[in-house]
Design a protein around this motif. Structure first.
Motif, short mmCIF file in Angstrom:
data_model
loop_
_atom_site.label_atom_id
_atom_site.label_comp_id
_atom_site.label_asym_id
_atom_site.label_seq_id
_atom_site.Cartn_x
_atom_site.Cartn_y
_atom_site.Cartn_z
N LYS A 201 0.76 -1.02 -0.03
CA LYS A 201 -0.08 0.12 0.04
C LYS A 201 0.89 1.24 -0.10
CE LYS A 201 -4.40 -1.76 2.09
NZ LYS A 201 -5.29 -1.50 3.12
N GLU A 202 1.98 1.17 -0.29
CA GLU A 202 3.00 2.23 -0.28
C GLU A 202 3.58 2.63 -1.68
OE1 GLU A 202 7.23 4.05 1.84
OE2 GLU A 202 5.84 2.39 2.89
N MET A 203 3.51 3.72 -2.11
CA MET A 203 3.87 4.22 -3.53
C MET A 203 5.23 3.68 -3.83
SD MET A 203 2.83 5.10 -6.19
CE MET A 203 3.83 5.07 -7.73
N ASP A 204 5.67 2.99 -4.78
CA ASP A 204 6.97 2.57 -5.18
C ASP A 204 7.29 3.57 -6.31
OD1 ASP A 204 9.44 1.66 -6.40
OD2 ASP A 204 8.85 -0.47 -6.03
N TYR A 205 8.09 4.63 -6.01
CA TYR A 205 8.29 5.72 -6.97
C TYR A 205 9.18 5.35 -8.25
CZ TYR A 205 5.93 9.09 -3.86
OH TYR A 205 5.05 9.75 -3.30
N ARG A 206 10.33 4.59 -7.81
CA ARG A 206 11.14 4.01 -8.86
C ARG A 206 10.61 3.19 -9.80
NH1 ARG A 206 16.66 3.58 -9.10
NH2 ARG A 206 16.97 4.25 -7.02
N LYS A 207 9.60 2.33 -9.29
CA LYS A 207 8.98 1.33 -10.17
C LYS A 207 7.64 2.32 -11.11
CE LYS A 207 6.03 -2.73 -10.38
NZ LYS A 207 5.34 -3.94 -9.42
N TYR A 208 7.51 3.30 -10.32
CA TYR A 208 6.38 4.10 -11.27
C TYR A 208 7.28 4.61 -12.53
CZ TYR A 208 3.21 8.32 -12.37
OH TYR A 208 2.37 9.10 -12.85
N ASP A 209 8.46 5.24 -12.25
CA ASP A 209 9.24 5.95 -13.28
C ASP A 209 9.96 5.03 -14.16
OD1 ASP A 209 9.07 8.71 -11.99
OD2 ASP A 209 10.27 8.36 -10.69
N ALA A 242 15.84 9.25 -13.69
CA ALA A 242 14.42 9.42 -13.95
C ALA A 242 14.20 10.88 -14.49
CB ALA A 242 13.44 9.06 -12.88
N GLU A 243 14.87 11.61 -13.85
CA GLU A 243 14.79 13.25 -14.01
C GLU A 243 15.04 13.53 -15.52
OE1 GLU A 243 15.50 17.59 -11.96
OE2 GLU A 243 16.85 15.69 -11.50
N GLU A 244 16.40 12.82 -15.74
CA GLU A 244 16.94 12.82 -17.10
C GLU A 244 16.29 12.44 -18.07
OE1 GLU A 244 21.33 12.14 -19.41
OE2 GLU A 244 20.97 11.69 -17.19
N MET A 245 15.63 11.31 -17.91
CA MET A 245 14.69 10.90 -18.85
C MET A 245 13.33 11.53 -19.27
SD MET A 245 12.38 7.23 -18.25
CE MET A 245 11.63 7.83 -16.72
N TYR A 246 12.94 12.01 -18.20
CA TYR A 246 11.64 12.92 -18.39
C TYR A 246 12.26 14.24 -19.09
CZ TYR A 246 9.02 10.12 -15.10
OH TYR A 246 8.33 9.05 -14.75
N GLU A 247 13.19 14.84 -18.87
CA GLU A 247 13.85 15.95 -19.49
C GLU A 247 14.05 15.56 -20.99
OE1 GLU A 247 15.83 18.55 -16.01
OE2 GLU A 247 17.06 17.50 -17.21
N SER A 248 14.57 14.45 -21.16
CA SER A 248 14.95 14.17 -22.55
C SER A 248 13.68 13.98 -23.54
CB SER A 248 15.88 12.68 -22.65
OG SER A 248 17.08 12.90 -21.97
N TYR A 249 12.81 13.37 -22.74
CA TYR A 249 11.18 13.30 -23.50
C TYR A 249 10.71 14.72 -23.90
CZ TYR A 249 6.58 13.02 -24.74
OH TYR A 249 5.28 12.88 -25.34
N ILE A 250 10.97 15.71 -23.01
CA ILE A 250 10.47 16.95 -23.48
C ILE A 250 11.23 17.67 -24.40
CG2 ILE A 250 10.17 19.29 -22.56
CD1 ILE A 250 9.58 18.22 -19.86
N ARG A 251 12.59 17.41 -24.34
CA ARG A 251 13.49 18.15 -25.42
C ARG A 251 13.00 17.46 -26.87
NH1 ARG A 251 17.67 17.24 -21.76
NH2 ARG A 251 18.33 19.25 -20.62
N GLU A 252 12.94 16.27 -26.98
CA GLU A 252 12.50 15.43 -28.00
C GLU A 252 11.27 15.72 -28.77
OE1 GLU A 252 13.19 11.21 -27.42
OE2 GLU A 252 15.26 11.54 -26.69
N HIS A 253 10.17 16.01 -27.78
CA HIS A 253 8.90 16.22 -28.13
C HIS A 253 8.26 17.68 -27.93
CE1 HIS A 253 9.28 11.88 -27.88
NE2 HIS A 253 8.62 11.83 -28.99
N GLY A 254 9.35 18.54 -27.71
CA GLY A 254 9.02 19.96 -27.37
C GLY A 254 7.81 20.84 -28.10
N ALA A 255 7.79 20.70 -29.46
CA ALA A 255 6.68 21.35 -30.12
C ALA A 255 5.38 20.79 -29.95
CB ALA A 255 6.82 21.35 -31.61
N LYS A 256 5.10 19.25 -29.76
CA LYS A 256 4.00 18.93 -29.37
C LYS A 256 3.32 19.00 -28.07
CE LYS A 256 3.20 14.58 -30.78
NZ LYS A 256 3.22 13.31 -31.34
N THR A 257 4.45 18.94 -27.33
CA THR A 257 4.21 19.02 -25.80
C THR A 257 3.92 20.65 -25.28
OG1 THR A 257 5.94 17.53 -24.91
CG2 THR A 257 5.34 18.98 -23.57
#
Length: 324
Positions: A201-209, A242-257
């Motif tokens: 019942k406790e959130m696993d943030y690493r698994k989520y990311d 995980a932070e770097e992964m999310y930032e990379s996604y934004i850079r790659e899809h900046g226009a659509k985002t």
């Protein structure tokens, strides 16, 4: 609001609520006793018959607006905030509450009756207040619902979220292979995967990311954008990787985002892109063009103004020098 209730050994049990506002906030104390339970079918319009052995708690406001009063059940319920004293809610409590959109409770709520959220197709947000630890009944609620739901977690005494998590929708579809006479099931959306990110019942943030690769393959830009910025802006348990992964996604899809953020007026997320240095010139140009194409509302004009300022700040036009 007028409340029908019972007294129990542990405190007060809520039976029914009446009022003019579909946004219900239950009190923590009635008659000097804590409110600890909500009865079965308490907010459902499909209750077989009303209870007669109840006590009544009524506010002065309820007496003044008695003519506008109605039973707060079924489609009359839009949001419910349980007090920090609430420990248990009964079976089918929200059965048929099709317009229930938001639910607020603390981690002291640990018992959820069977079928509690049957038919709650509009529920889209849960606000969870941590008071005693990091465990909650969030996984139980998510397991009963297929639609996208945002879960927002708060630390004691803090008005700002510690974590904001998007749980995408998921659904199954039966597909028939007619020539082979075979019926098989197709799964859509990453929501079922994300609903498994709990341990005791406790959130696993690493698994989520770690599941973001699944979301990228199955979910829309709108869901991905909300999920990414929710993690970056409320980074509980967020690792550097995980932070770097999310930032990379934004850079790659900046226009659509940025186009999606512009359409939804999410200026906070656009500012986050600037704060983190995630803009490319092409993405910022596309975002400004998209915003200018529909700058009719004040909100849209604010977004356009911000984008134009960022464009001049980050990618200024350099004037050429001419010699005679």
């Amino acid at each position: 609001m007028r409340i029908h209730y019972r007294e129990t050994e542990s405190g007060i049990e809520i039976v029914r609520c009446f009022g003019a506002d579909g946004n219900v906030e239950l009190p923590a104390v009635i008659g000097g006793k804590p409110v600890t339970r909500a009865a079965a079918y308490a907010f459902s319009a499909r209750k077989a018959q009303e209870d007669e052995d109840v006590l009544v708690c009524e506010t002065e406001e309820s007496r003044l607006f008695r003519q506008q009063e109605r039973l707060l059940a079924g489609e009359a319920v839009e949001s419910v905030r349980f007090p920090d004293t609430m420990e248990e809610i009964g079976k089918y409590i929200f059965y048929g509450c099709r317009d229930l959109r938001r639910l607020s409770f603390s981690d002291r709520l640990t018992e959820i009756g069977s079928g509690a959220f049957t038919g709650c197709r509009s529920l889209s947000r849960m606000d969870v207040r941590f008071l005693t630890g990091r465990k909650s009944c969030v996984p139980e609620i998510l397991g009963d619902l297929w639609q996208r739901i945002d879960a927002v977690f708060y630390e004691p005494g803090s008005p700002a979220p510690a974590a904001y998590l998007v749980f995408p929708e998921h659904y199954e579809e039966a597909v028939e292979n007619t020539p082979a006479r075979i019926l098989f099931t197709q799964h859509h959306g990453s929501g079922n995967n994300y609903r498994q990110c709990f341990y005791g019942k406790e959130m696993d943030y690493r698994k989520y990311d770690d599941l973001f690769y699944v979301a990228k393959a199955q979910d829309k830009t709108s869901v991905l954008s909300d999920l990414v910025f929710a993690r970056l802006m409320y980074p509980a348990g967020l690792t550097g990787e995980a932070e770097e992964m999310y930032e990379s996604y934004i850079r790659e899809h900046g226009a659509k985002t940025a186009a999606y953020l512009t359409d939804t007026g999410n200026l906070a997320a656009l500012r986050e892109m600037s704060r983190r240095g995630l803009w490319t010139e092409a993405a910022l140009d596309a975002a400004a063009d998209h915003a200018s194409a529909g700058a009719g509302t004040a909100e849209r004009r604010s977004v356009l103004s911000f984008l134009m300022n960022e464009k001049h700040r980050l990618f200024p036009v350099r004037k050429g020098k001419y010699e005679l």
